[in-house]
Scaffold this active site. Structure first.
Site, PDB file in Angstrom:
ATOM      1  N   GLU A  97       0.848  -1.192   0.000  1.00  0.00           N
ATOM      2  CA  GLU A  97       0.000   0.000   0.000  1.00  0.00           C
ATOM      3  C   GLU A  97       0.884   1.241   0.000  1.00  0.00           C
ATOM      4  O   GLU A  97       2.029   1.210   0.470  1.00  0.00           O
ATOM      5  CB  GLU A  97      -0.926  -0.077   1.235  1.00  0.00           C
ATOM      6  N   ASP A 101      -4.053   5.737   6.231  1.00  0.00           N
ATOM      7  CA  ASP A 101      -4.544   6.982   6.801  1.00  0.00           C
ATOM      8  C   ASP A 101      -5.523   6.637   7.920  1.00  0.00           C
ATOM      9  O   ASP A 101      -5.108   6.349   9.031  1.00  0.00           O
ATOM     10  CB  ASP A 101      -5.178   7.763   5.633  1.00  0.00           C
ATOM     11  N   THR A 102      -6.825   6.590   7.626  1.00  0.00           N
ATOM     12  CA  THR A 102      -7.775   6.189   8.664  1.00  0.00           C
ATOM     13  C   THR A 102      -7.683   4.686   8.934  1.00  0.00           C
ATOM     14  O   THR A 102      -8.073   4.231  10.005  1.00  0.00           O
ATOM     15  CB  THR A 102      -9.228   6.492   8.230  1.00  0.00           C
ATOM     16  N   LYS A 129       0.166   7.393   8.520  1.00  0.00           N
ATOM     17  CA  LYS A 129      -0.238   8.592   9.279  1.00  0.00           C
ATOM     18  C   LYS A 129      -0.998   8.121  10.518  1.00  0.00           C
ATOM     19  O   LYS A 129      -2.229   8.089  10.515  1.00  0.00           O
ATOM     20  CB  LYS A 129      -1.167   9.457   8.408  1.00  0.00           C
ATOM     21  N   ASP A 157      -1.620  10.925  -5.163  1.00  0.00           N
ATOM     22  CA  ASP A 157      -2.131  12.021  -5.992  1.00  0.00           C
ATOM     23  C   ASP A 157      -2.907  13.060  -5.203  1.00  0.00           C
ATOM     24  O   ASP A 157      -3.392  12.800  -4.102  1.00  0.00           O
ATOM     25  CB  ASP A 157      -3.048  11.453  -7.072  1.00  0.00           C
TER      26      ASP A 157
HETATM   27  P1  IMP Z   1      -7.679   5.020   4.499  1.00  0.00           P
HETATM   28  O1  IMP Z   1      -6.497   4.474   5.247  1.00  0.00           O
HETATM   29  O2  IMP Z   1      -8.780   4.019   4.276  1.00  0.00           O
HETATM   30  O3  IMP Z   1      -8.190   6.299   5.121  1.00  0.00           O
HETATM   31  O4  IMP Z   1      -7.325   5.438   3.036  1.00  0.00           O
HETATM   32  C1  IMP Z   1      -6.105   5.342   2.492  1.00  0.00           C
HETATM   33  C2  IMP Z   1      -6.195   5.864   1.072  1.00  0.00           C
HETATM   34  O5  IMP Z   1      -6.533   7.272   1.065  1.00  0.00           O
HETATM   35  C3  IMP Z   1      -4.821   5.788   0.468  1.00  0.00           C
HETATM   36  O6  IMP Z   1      -4.630   4.557  -0.184  1.00  0.00           O
HETATM   37  C4  IMP Z   1      -4.798   6.979  -0.460  1.00  0.00           C
HETATM   38  O7  IMP Z   1      -5.363   6.629  -1.697  1.00  0.00           O
HETATM   39  C5  IMP Z   1      -5.693   7.992   0.215  1.00  0.00           C
HETATM   40  N1  IMP Z   1      -4.889   8.970   1.016  1.00  0.00           N
HETATM   41  C6  IMP Z   1      -4.840   9.068   2.364  1.00  0.00           C
HETATM   42  N2  IMP Z   1      -4.002  10.041   2.758  1.00  0.00           N
HETATM   43  C7  IMP Z   1      -3.476  10.567   1.619  1.00  0.00           C
HETATM   44  C8  IMP Z   1      -2.507  11.615   1.371  1.00  0.00           C
HETATM   45  O8  IMP Z   1      -1.948  12.270   2.258  1.00  0.00           O
HETATM   46  N3  IMP Z   1      -2.233  11.853   0.058  1.00  0.00           N
HETATM   47  C9  IMP Z   1      -2.811  11.165  -0.968  1.00  0.00           C
HETATM   48  N4  IMP Z   1      -3.706  10.185  -0.765  1.00  0.00           N
HETATM   49  C10 IMP Z   1      -4.055   9.887   0.507  1.00  0.00           C
HETATM   50 MG    MG Z   2      -4.108   3.690  -1.916  1.00  0.00          MG
END
Ligand code: IMP
Ligand code: MG
Length: 175
Positions: A97, A101-102, A129, A157
């Site tokens: 990956e 993020d979340t 993060k 992106d």
């Molecule tokens: P999550 O962990 O389900 O919130 O989502 C992760 C996805 O959100 C990643 O695979 C990215 O596509 C997108 N994403 C989260 N943070 C960023 C960032 O800082 N820059 C670009 N894309 C991000």
């Molecule tokens: Mg992604």
């Protein structure tokens, strides 16, 4: 006017870290074959840089998914936009990956993959993060932990732009 990008992690720093990760993963999987799952689109750059430096046999498949309804407070589901071409049953699977993020996408996705009976299942991310985490995800390999800023480059992106930057940067909007 073009956006200004502040460098957070230089090309050299990212390259160095990816080399370290590749040798760590190669050591951990010594004597095995790694079946890599690259999560589209963001992970493509990281996946190719990482896998070409791995010294164990590697096969690669691709998957694309999106969280259901970005505006709802986690439905806890992922929608598979493009599924894998091959079965993962009995394989040593490493999910690659770009950023966690979340954690919503990956926590669902890892559960879904687990149900397909791989021999082992691990997760590798270039960026993490941790401040933003809502769903717990067990990460086996992390390139960098970064602060809560929106980053681009190395596959990541902003409105589909900047994926091709060879470093990780932060878009600074001109006002
Ligand atoms: P999550 O962990 O389900 O919130 O989502 C992760 C996805 O959100 C990643 O695979 C990215 O596509 C997108 N994403 C989260 N943070 C960023 C960032 O800082 N820059 C670009 N894309 C991000
Ligand atoms: Mg992604």
């Amino acid at each position: 006017m073009a956006d200004k990008i502040r460098v957070m992690l230089s090309e050299e720093e990212v390259d160095k870290r990816i080399r370290e990760m590749a040798s760590q993963i190669s050591a951990d999987y010594e004597g095995k074959e790694v079946h890599v799952i690259c999560i589209l689109k963001g992970s493509v750059y990281f996946c190719s840089e990482l896998t070409k430096r791995m010294t164990v046999p590697v096969t690669v498949d691709f998957m694309s998914c999106s969280s259901y309804g970005n505006d709802t407070i986690s439905s806890g589901n992922v929608k598979i936009v493009k599924d894998l071409d091959e079965s993962i049953e009995g394989k040593d699977v490493l999910v690659i990956e770009d950023i966690i993020d979340t954690g919503r996408t990956l926590s669902c996705l890892m559960e879904l993959l687990k149900d397909r009976h791989p021999s082992s299942l691990a997760l590798c991310t270039l960026l993490d993060k941790p401040d933003r985490r809502l769903n717990e995800v067990e990460v086996d390999y992390t390139g960098f932990q970064i602060p809560d800023e929106f980053v681009v480059g190395y596959g990541l992106d902003y409105a589909q732009k900047y994926r091709n930057l060879p470093y990780i940067g932060v878009v600074e909007k001109e006002d």
